[in-house]
Design a protein around this motif. Structure first.
Motif, short mmCIF file in Angstrom:
data_model
loop_
_atom_site.label_atom_id
_atom_site.label_comp_id
_atom_site.label_asym_id
_atom_site.label_seq_id
_atom_site.Cartn_x
_atom_site.Cartn_y
_atom_site.Cartn_z
N ARG A 134 0.81 -1.22 0.00
CA ARG A 134 0.00 0.00 0.00
C ARG A 134 0.85 1.27 0.00
N TRP A 135 2.16 1.12 -0.05
CA TRP A 135 3.01 2.31 -0.07
C TRP A 135 3.05 2.87 -1.49
N SER A 136 2.68 4.14 -1.62
CA SER A 136 2.69 4.81 -2.91
C SER A 136 3.97 5.62 -3.02
N ALA A 137 4.85 5.21 -3.93
CA ALA A 137 6.10 5.96 -4.13
C ALA A 137 5.82 7.33 -4.74
N LYS A 138 4.72 7.46 -5.47
CA LYS A 138 4.37 8.73 -6.10
C LYS A 138 3.94 9.76 -5.06
N ARG A 139 3.13 9.32 -4.09
CA ARG A 139 2.59 10.25 -3.10
C ARG A 139 3.26 10.15 -1.74
N LYS A 140 4.19 9.21 -1.59
CA LYS A 140 5.00 9.05 -0.37
C LYS A 140 4.13 8.79 0.86
N ARG A 141 3.17 7.90 0.73
CA ARG A 141 2.34 7.53 1.87
C ARG A 141 1.64 6.20 1.57
N HIS A 142 1.10 5.61 2.64
CA HIS A 142 0.36 4.37 2.49
C HIS A 142 -1.08 4.69 2.09
N GLY A 143 -1.63 3.82 1.23
CA GLY A 143 -3.00 4.06 0.83
C GLY A 143 -3.50 3.02 -0.15
N LEU A 144 -4.72 3.28 -0.63
CA LEU A 144 -5.38 2.44 -1.62
C LEU A 144 -5.74 3.30 -2.82
N LEU A 145 -5.59 2.75 -4.00
CA LEU A 145 -5.85 3.48 -5.24
C LEU A 145 -7.25 3.18 -5.75
N VAL A 146 -7.98 4.23 -6.09
CA VAL A 146 -9.34 4.10 -6.62
C VAL A 146 -9.43 4.86 -7.94
N ILE A 147 -9.97 4.22 -8.95
CA ILE A 147 -10.22 4.85 -10.25
C ILE A 147 -11.70 5.22 -10.34
N ALA A 148 -11.98 6.38 -10.91
CA ALA A 148 -13.37 6.84 -11.00
C ALA A 148 -13.65 7.42 -12.38
N LEU A 149 -14.91 7.32 -12.79
CA LEU A 149 -15.41 7.95 -14.01
C LEU A 149 -16.45 8.99 -13.63
N THR A 150 -16.40 10.13 -14.30
CA THR A 150 -17.40 11.18 -14.13
C THR A 150 -17.90 11.60 -15.50
N ASP A 151 -19.06 12.25 -15.51
CA ASP A 151 -19.53 12.80 -16.78
C ASP A 151 -18.92 14.19 -16.99
#
Length: 277
Positions: A134-151
Motif C-alpha cells: 500500500r506504499w505509494s512511491a508517487k505520493r509518499k504515503r500508504h494508501g489504496l488506489l481508486v479509479i473513477a469515471l465522471t460525466d
C-alpha cells in the motif's frame, strides 16, 4: 517540603451538539433506505429510531467521528454503532451501478466522452509485508488506489475496486479492461498524464491524454495548447473527487481495508444525492 493537591472530582461524561453540514434530502434518503431494509428483514425493533440511526451513521462518515464517542452520546454500545455503520455501508454500496450499465446509459443519452481519474485513499501505516504493497512511491504515503469515471458535468458515475497504491493507475484500469469496455460502448475517456500509454491505438484512441514534456526540452506551443484544453475539461473531474473527499472518513481509513471498496461506493451514492439537491 512535600505538597499535597486536591484529588480530581468524579468523572462526568459531557455531551455536546455538533452541526452536520448535510441536506435534509440526504438524511431522508438514508432513513427511508434503512426503514425499507428493516421492513424487508422483519426487524422487530432497534435501540433507536431509524432517523437517529441515520444521523449517527452520517456523522461517522462526514465528520469521521469516533464510534465510541457517538455510542456514549446516544447511550448505546460501540459495537452497536459499528454494526449500524457497516449495515448502512452495505445498503448504499449495493446501489452503486456496474461499469457496463454506466457506459451504456451514457451512450443511450447521446454522450460521447467521460472523464477518467484516480485518487489515493490514505490508510494507517503498518510494518507487515502485505501492508507494504500500500506504499505509494508517487505520493509518499500508504494508501489504496481508486479509479473513477465522471460525466462532463463532474458527477461521479462509477468507482473501481480499491487496490494497493503500489500499483499504477494504468494497471488498475487494465485490470478492469476499461479500454475494451469504452470501445464496446462507443465512448472515449479524457484523462491526465498519468494514463499515458493506457491505450496503444494512436489512430483512434479510447483514452485521450495530453503530451508529456521530453526531458531537457520544451513542448511546442500546439501541444501546450492541447494540454491546456484537456486540463480545462478535466477540472470538473477534480471537483468530483473533492466532493467525495468531503466525507472525512476518507481522510485516513481506519476501517478494515476489505471495506474500502464498499465504503467508497457508498459515499459515491451519498455524494450524488448531496450535490444533486
Amino acid at each position: 517540603m512535600p505538597t499535597e493537591t486536591a484529588p480530581a472530582g468524579d468523572h462526568t461524561e459531557l455531551v455536546y451538539q455538533c452541526r452536520l453540514p448535510l441536506s435534509t434530502q440526504t438524511l431522508t434518503f438514508v432513513t427511508r433506505l434503512l426503514g425499507a431494509h428493516l421492513k424487508k428483514i422483519r426487524s422487530r425493533w432497534r435501540k433507536l429510531p431509524t432517523g437517529r440511526i441515520a444521523v449517527i451513521v452520517l456523522a461517522a462518515l462526514r465528520h469521521d467521528q469516533r464510534l465510541a464517542d457517538l455510542a456514549g452520546g446516544n447511550h448505546v454500545s460501540r459495537t452497536t454503532v459499528d454494526r449500524w455503520l457497516k449495515e448502512m455501508i452495505n445498503l448504499l454500496a449495493a446501489k452503486a451501478p456496474r461499469l457496463e450499465r454506466v457506459l451504456a446509459k451514457i451512450a443511450r443519452k447521446g454522450g460521447s466522452v467521460v472523464l477518467l481519474d484516480g485518487s489515493l485513499i490514505p490508510t494507517q501505516r503498518r510494518t507487515c509485508l502485505p501492508i507494504r504493497r500500500r506504499w505509494s512511491a508517487k505520493r509518499k504515503r500508504h494508501g489504496l488506489l481508486v479509479i473513477a469515471l465522471t460525466d462532463v458535468k463532474g458527477r461521479l458515475l462509477w468507482t473501481s475496486t480499491a487496490r494497493p497504491a503500489r500499483g499504477s493507475e494504468i494497471s488498475a484500469c487494465r485490470h478492469d479492461d476499461l479500454v475494451g469496455r469504452l470501445r464496446e460502448a462507443g465512448l472515449a475517456a479524457i484523462a491526465d498524464l498519468g494514463f499515458v500509454g493506457l491505450d496503444d491505438d494512436t489512430g483512434d484512441p479510447a483514452v485521450i491524454t495530453g503530451y508529456k514534456r521530453p526531458k531537457g526540452k520544451q513542448l511546442p506551443p500546439p501541444k501546450k495548447l492541447v494540454n491546456q484544453l484537456i486540463a480545462a475539461e478535466r477540472a470538473v473531474c477534480e471537483h468530483a473527487f473533492a466532493h467525495l473527499k468531503n466525507w472525512r472518513v476518507l481522510t485516513r481509513l481506519r476501517l478494515d481495508v476489505k471495506w474500502a471498496t464498499r465504503l467508497v461506493r457508498a459515499l459515491m451514492i451519498l455524494t450524488q444525492h448531496e450535490i444533486a439537491r
